[in-house]
Design an enzyme around this catalytic site. Structure first.
Site, mmCIF file in Angstrom:
data_model
loop_
_atom_site.group_PDB
_atom_site.id
_atom_site.type_symbol
_atom_site.label_atom_id
_atom_site.label_comp_id
_atom_site.label_asym_id
_atom_site.label_seq_id
_atom_site.Cartn_x
_atom_site.Cartn_y
_atom_site.Cartn_z
ATOM 1 N N HIS A 1 -6.934 -5.659 2.169
ATOM 2 C CA HIS A 1 -5.764 -5.156 2.886
ATOM 3 C C HIS A 1 -5.253 -6.277 3.792
ATOM 4 C CE1 HIS A 1 -6.744 -0.721 2.333
ATOM 5 N NE2 HIS A 1 -7.930 -1.260 2.094
ATOM 6 N N ASP B 1 0.851 -1.193 0.000
ATOM 7 C CA ASP B 1 0.000 0.000 0.000
ATOM 8 C C ASP B 1 0.889 1.246 0.000
ATOM 9 O OD1 ASP B 1 -3.231 0.480 1.015
ATOM 10 O OD2 ASP B 1 -1.841 2.184 1.020
ATOM 11 N N ILE B 2 0.504 2.230 -0.785
ATOM 12 C CA ILE B 2 1.293 3.466 -0.909
ATOM 13 C C ILE B 2 1.254 4.286 0.386
ATOM 14 C CG2 ILE B 2 -0.498 5.059 -1.770
ATOM 15 C CD1 ILE B 2 1.506 5.807 -4.015
ATOM 16 N N GLY C 1 -16.124 2.506 3.498
ATOM 17 C CA GLY C 1 -14.858 3.237 3.387
ATOM 18 C C GLY C 1 -14.033 2.864 2.164
ATOM 19 N N GLN C 2 -14.672 2.257 1.170
ATOM 20 C CA GLN C 2 -13.939 1.873 -0.047
ATOM 21 C C GLN C 2 -13.659 3.112 -0.893
ATOM 22 O OE1 GLN C 2 -15.925 -1.125 -2.395
ATOM 23 N NE2 GLN C 2 -14.229 -1.305 -3.849
ATOM 24 N N ASN D 1 -12.896 -3.207 2.621
ATOM 25 C CA ASN D 1 -13.862 -2.124 2.723
ATOM 26 C C ASN D 1 -14.805 -2.209 1.528
ATOM 27 O OD1 ASN D 1 -12.586 -1.069 5.038
ATOM 28 N ND2 ASN D 1 -11.081 -0.013 3.779
ATOM 29 N N HIS E 1 -10.466 -5.224 -3.212
ATOM 30 C CA HIS E 1 -9.113 -5.461 -2.717
ATOM 31 C C HIS E 1 -9.172 -5.815 -1.248
ATOM 32 C CE1 HIS E 1 -10.110 -1.165 -2.499
ATOM 33 N NE2 HIS E 1 -9.433 -1.146 -1.362
HETATM 34 P P1 5GP Z 1 -9.733 1.438 0.361
HETATM 35 O O1 5GP Z 1 -9.802 2.751 1.080
HETATM 36 O O2 5GP Z 1 -10.463 1.488 -0.962
HETATM 37 O O3 5GP Z 1 -10.123 0.244 1.187
HETATM 38 O O4 5GP Z 1 -8.195 1.194 0.049
HETATM 39 C C1 5GP Z 1 -7.535 1.748 -1.019
HETATM 40 C C2 5GP Z 1 -6.063 1.669 -0.686
HETATM 41 O O5 5GP Z 1 -5.327 1.872 -1.869
HETATM 42 C C3 5GP Z 1 -5.606 2.726 0.319
HETATM 43 O O6 5GP Z 1 -5.056 2.098 1.464
HETATM 44 C C4 5GP Z 1 -4.572 3.535 -0.458
HETATM 45 O O7 5GP Z 1 -3.477 3.945 0.329
HETATM 46 C C5 5GP Z 1 -4.157 2.572 -1.554
HETATM 47 N N1 5GP Z 1 -3.751 3.238 -2.765
HETATM 48 C C6 5GP Z 1 -4.404 4.245 -3.417
HETATM 49 N N2 5GP Z 1 -3.739 4.611 -4.521
HETATM 50 C C7 5GP Z 1 -2.625 3.807 -4.574
HETATM 51 C C8 5GP Z 1 -1.536 3.707 -5.498
HETATM 52 O O8 5GP Z 1 -1.439 4.417 -6.490
HETATM 53 N N3 5GP Z 1 -0.584 2.778 -5.224
HETATM 54 C C9 5GP Z 1 -0.643 1.953 -4.125
HETATM 55 N N4 5GP Z 1 0.347 1.079 -3.952
HETATM 56 N N5 5GP Z 1 -1.668 2.025 -3.248
HETATM 57 C C10 5GP Z 1 -2.642 2.941 -3.469
#
Ligand code: 5GP
Ligand code: ZN
Length: 113
Positions: A101, A30-31, A92-93, A86, A99
């Site tokens: 985590h 994760d970034i 919170g998606q 999420n 995906h």
């Molecule tokens: P969500 O909030 O949808 O459950 O998770 C999305 C996740 O994707 C977040 O934890 C966010 O940090 C990660 N993310 C968003 N953009 C990027 C990206 O460009 N590269 C990587 N490696 N992770 C990303």
């Protein structure tokens, strides 16, 4: 899917720090890591969210959990870890490609915010 961030990561259009790949899934750090270990496992097939899964996806989701377990072992998460999915806005998606985590390396809190 053309305008999907994670589809672009899977096909290499956007760079990522890959931790695992096979014919069904891609996993990458994760970034914005929220724990010492924080990576995402995504199916290569574009599925928007957990709410869009069908019976055809049953094996895929089982596979994702086994990949999570394998990678957690490889990363030494012997004391446990958290797998988070999420789902849609209230869940919170923020990226609409399903995906999972995987977070570890510290003790997690409950309940989530
Ligand atoms: P969500 O909030 O949808 O459950 O998770 C999305 C996740 O994707 C977040 O934890 C966010 O940090 C990660 N993310 C968003 N953009 C990027 C990206 O460009 N590269 C990587 N490696 N992770 C990303
Ligand atoms: Zn996608």
């Amino acid at each position: 899917m053309e305008d999907c961030l994670f589809c672009k990561i899977i096909n290499g259009q956007i760079p990522s720090d890959c931790v695992y790949e096979d014919e069904l899934v891609y996993a990458f750090n994760d970034i914005d890591a929220q724990a010492p270990v924080h990576f995402l496992i995504v199916p290569k097939e574009h599925i928007e969210s957990a709410d869009d899964l069908t019976k055809d996806n049953k094996d895929l989701i089982g596979h994702i959990y086994l990949v999570a377990q394998k990678l957690a072992k490889e990363k030494g998460l012997t004391n446990g870890y958290r797998i988070v999915n999420n789902c849609k806005d209230d869940g919170g998606q923020t990226v609409n490609h399903i995906h999972f985590h995987v977070l570890g390396g510290r003790s997690m809190q409950w309940p989530p915010g």
